[in-house]
Design a protein around this motif. Structure first.
Motif, short mmCIF file in Angstrom:
data_model
loop_
_atom_site.label_atom_id
_atom_site.label_comp_id
_atom_site.label_asym_id
_atom_site.label_seq_id
_atom_site.Cartn_x
_atom_site.Cartn_y
_atom_site.Cartn_z
N SER A 168 34.54 22.72 -11.56
CA SER A 168 33.82 21.81 -10.65
C SER A 168 33.46 20.49 -11.31
CB SER A 168 32.55 22.49 -10.15
OG SER A 168 32.85 23.70 -9.47
N GLY A 169 33.75 20.36 -12.62
CA GLY A 169 33.55 19.09 -13.30
C GLY A 169 32.48 19.08 -14.38
N PHE A 170 31.77 20.20 -14.58
CA PHE A 170 30.74 20.24 -15.60
C PHE A 170 31.37 20.43 -16.98
CE2 PHE A 170 28.48 21.75 -11.81
CZ PHE A 170 27.33 20.96 -11.85
N ASN A 171 30.73 19.87 -18.03
CA ASN A 171 31.17 20.22 -19.37
C ASN A 171 30.72 21.65 -19.68
OD1 ASN A 171 28.45 20.19 -20.29
ND2 ASN A 171 28.57 18.02 -20.78
N LEU A 172 31.16 22.20 -20.80
CA LEU A 172 30.90 23.61 -21.08
C LEU A 172 29.42 23.90 -21.36
CD1 LEU A 172 34.02 24.73 -23.14
CD2 LEU A 172 33.48 25.20 -20.75
N VAL A 173 28.68 22.92 -21.84
CA VAL A 173 27.25 23.13 -22.07
C VAL A 173 26.53 23.32 -20.74
CG1 VAL A 173 25.12 22.15 -22.99
CG2 VAL A 173 27.25 21.86 -24.25
N ARG A 174 26.79 22.40 -19.80
CA ARG A 174 26.14 22.51 -18.48
C ARG A 174 26.71 23.68 -17.68
NH1 ARG A 174 25.78 17.32 -15.11
NH2 ARG A 174 23.94 18.38 -14.29
N SER A 175 27.99 23.98 -17.89
CA SER A 175 28.58 25.16 -17.24
C SER A 175 27.87 26.43 -17.69
CB SER A 175 30.08 25.27 -17.56
OG SER A 175 30.80 24.19 -17.00
N SER A 176 27.58 26.49 -19.00
CA SER A 176 26.88 27.65 -19.54
C SER A 176 25.46 27.73 -18.97
CB SER A 176 26.83 27.57 -21.07
OG SER A 176 26.28 28.74 -21.62
N GLY A 177 24.78 26.61 -18.88
CA GLY A 177 23.43 26.59 -18.33
C GLY A 177 23.40 27.05 -16.89
N ASN A 178 24.31 26.54 -16.07
CA ASN A 178 24.38 26.93 -14.67
C ASN A 178 24.72 28.42 -14.53
OD1 ASN A 178 23.87 24.32 -13.75
ND2 ASN A 178 26.03 23.77 -13.73
N ALA A 179 25.65 28.89 -15.36
CA ALA A 179 26.05 30.30 -15.31
C ALA A 179 24.89 31.22 -15.67
CB ALA A 179 27.23 30.55 -16.25
N ARG A 180 24.07 30.81 -16.66
CA ARG A 180 22.92 31.64 -17.04
C ARG A 180 21.91 31.74 -15.90
NH1 ARG A 180 26.20 31.25 -20.30
NH2 ARG A 180 26.91 32.97 -19.02
N ALA A 181 21.72 30.65 -15.16
CA ALA A 181 20.77 30.67 -14.05
C ALA A 181 21.24 31.61 -12.94
CB ALA A 181 20.57 29.26 -13.51
N ILE A 182 22.54 31.59 -12.63
CA ILE A 182 23.07 32.49 -11.62
C ILE A 182 22.99 33.93 -12.10
CG2 ILE A 182 25.13 33.14 -10.31
CD1 ILE A 182 23.87 30.55 -9.39
N ASN A 183 23.29 34.16 -13.38
CA ASN A 183 23.19 35.49 -13.95
C ASN A 183 21.77 36.02 -13.89
OD1 ASN A 183 25.64 36.03 -16.63
ND2 ASN A 183 25.56 36.79 -14.55
#
Length: 249
Positions: A168-183
């Motif tokens: 979706s366009g996020f770098n891996l740091v922000r991708s990781s942050g977003n993924a942790r919130a959904i998890n």
């Protein structure tokens, strides 16, 4: 019932799982086999794993969130889908043999890992365009499918979510942050379900949860400090671990 001495190896492994999960997902591939090795029956191992996982996901979500690495306007729209998807997946377990899909998922996650690692630019720079029609068309059904997988099988959910956010366009740091919130959302839903079921072993889950939270705190700090290049290395390791976990029944 296991002897309390099992915590001598359970605590450091929970710390390691929290660290890895905060960086690239996949912490459950360490903690769940550990709990089974301790001597817990499968139902109690799964329930206790959710108890300790919620500590780690809350710790890493807080770290990423306070540092501005979570896109809350998007994530809050995805939480209901994540809860619905994980609930449907948990329901389907009773009717479909999960082993049917494990080999296929293992192949898919290896392909995902290969794409991430062979593309030098993938996930390095942040190109998130905002809540565009294209982003929503990708991320909404994608989150539902990955969350369904989380409720149905589970291993590597955070890793798949990271890939989805990076697409979706996020770098891996922000991708990781977003993924942790959904998890955190899916773990919270599963935690309530298992808490009502009464299968959790609290004297194991609570101290391992504290160790998991500490590992997640350190992992999130390290990921934000070292950036996307560091996350790619850990991601490669997790892809191999998750694929092996799915292929070895």
């Amino acid at each position: 019932m296991p002897d309390p001495s099992v915590l001598l190896y359970g605590l450091p492994l929970a710390f390691l799982a929290g660290f890895i999960d905060a960086v690239a997902g996949g912490g459950g591939t360490i903690t769940l086999p550990t709990l089974i090795f301790m001597g817990l029956p499968p139902a109690q191992a799964v329930a206790t794993n959710k108890l300790l996982a919620i500590f780690g996901s809350a710790s890493s979500t807080w770290q990423y969130g306070r540092s501005g690495h979570i896109e809350w306007p998007l994530v809050l729209r995805l939480v209901p889908l994540a809860l619905i998807g994980s609930a449907i997946g948990a329901y389907l377990v009773h009717f479909v043999d999960p082993n049917i899909f494990k080999n296929l998922v293992a192949v898919i996650i290896l392909g995902v890992g290969a794409l991430v690692l062979t593309s030098k630019k993938f996930g390095v720079t942040d190109k998130y365009p905002g809540l565009t029609t294209r982003v929503l068309a990708l991320i909404l059904p994608g989150t539902l499918v990955v969350s369904l997988y989380d409720g149905f099988i589970g291993p590597g959910t955070g890793t798949f979510l990271m890939f989805l956010f990076a697409l979706s366009g996020f770098n891996l740091v922000r991708s990781s942050g977003n993924a942790r919130a959904i998890n955190l959302a899916t773990n919270a839903g599963a935690f309530i379900f298992f808490l009502i079921g009464g299968k959790m072993i609290f004297w194991i889950g609570l101290p391992m949860g504290a160790a998991n939270a500490l590992g997640a705190y350190v992992g999130a700090k390290m990921a934000m400090l070292r950036g996307s290049a560091f996350i790619k290395v850990v991601y490669a390791f997790i892809v191999l671990v998750v694929a092996a976990r799915l292929l070895i029944h």
